[in-house]
Design an enzyme around this catalytic site. Structure first.
Site, short mmCIF file in Angstrom:
data_model
loop_
_atom_site.label_atom_id
_atom_site.label_comp_id
_atom_site.label_asym_id
_atom_site.label_seq_id
_atom_site.Cartn_x
_atom_site.Cartn_y
_atom_site.Cartn_z
N HIS A 168 0.83 -1.21 0.00
CA HIS A 168 0.00 0.00 0.00
C HIS A 168 0.85 1.25 0.00
CE1 HIS A 168 0.68 0.71 4.37
NE2 HIS A 168 0.58 -0.60 4.50
N CYS A 179 3.64 -4.84 6.83
CA CYS A 179 3.23 -4.70 5.45
C CYS A 179 4.28 -3.94 4.64
CB CYS A 179 1.87 -4.00 5.37
SG CYS A 179 0.54 -4.97 6.11
#
Length: 224
Positions: A160, A176
């Protein structure tokens, strides 16, 4: 003069030789009107991304098929594999080793300007954070999110954007992969649901160009 700057990076690796790397200048081709509006008023300072972590077209030595995503957390790189032995290489911020997923999976879902609802585990570790953050440039998920699935199961691993671009090239996030908002928009525009995602095991990265070595100005293998 071409907008692309071509650099030949002598690696000083055991195999010797150089790797050709073409700097890809930032482009607004993939930006929607909403993207342009939100990024024009981003609540964070515009970061200067070190040269090794800027978007490049590079020679690609691995055997993944064109269209695959490969994450090398050791080198802080994400690759989008192109045909004919090439790849787009993006600089990333990586998560803590204990929280990271590794292995073979696929993009199970895509979302533009996602909201963020932290898990209970994240709340415990990070302390006083909101239970929900609406979409926008202030959101830690940034401008785009790719949700990684192992079959029907959500791995909770995400690729992301970020509201902290100054940390590209570091290991600070909650398990992440963060990219600059501009880079993740570029990647998102190329990736389809079902795209293969290969996440190399920590300490087993094999990028031929060591970004950390370059930042330190060294020419030989890095000492761990």
């Amino acid at each position: 003069m071409s907008l692309r700057a071509v650099a030949f990076l002598c690696l000083g690796l055991a195999a010797g030789g150089c790797v050709q790397s073409t700097l890809e200048p930032a482009s607004d081709v993939s930006l929607t009107p909403r993207d342009k509006k939100l990024l024009a008023n981003a609540p964070y300072a515009q970061a200067t991304i070190p040269e090794p972590y800027k978007r490049h077209i590079v020679g690609y030595h691995r055997k993944e098929t064109a269209g695959a995503i490969v994450v090398d957390s050791d080198a802080r790189y994400l690759y989008y594999v192109l045909p004919e032995g090439k790849a787009i290489r993006y600089g990333i911020t990586v998560g803590e080793d204990a929280l990271a997923f590794s292995g073979l999976a696929r993009v199970g879902r895509k979302e533009e300007w996602p909201s963020w609802t932290p898990t209970n585990d994240i709340k415990k570790r990070l302390g006083n954070i909101p239970g929900y953050v609406a979409p926008g440039p202030h959101n830690p998920m940034g401008s785009r999110a790719l949700y990684v699935f192992d079959g029907p199961k959500d791995t909770l691993y995400r690729i992301h954007g970020t509201n902290q671009p100054e940390y590209i090239g570091s290991a600070i996030s909650s398990g992440c992969i963060r990219m600059t908002n501009e880079d993740v928009i570029d990647l998102y525009s190329k990736v389809k649901q079902g795209t293969i995602v290969v996440v190399l095991d920590p300490k087993h990265g094999d990028s031929p160009y060591n970004s950390k070595m370059a930042l330190q100005g060294g020419s030989g293998p890095m000492m761990q």
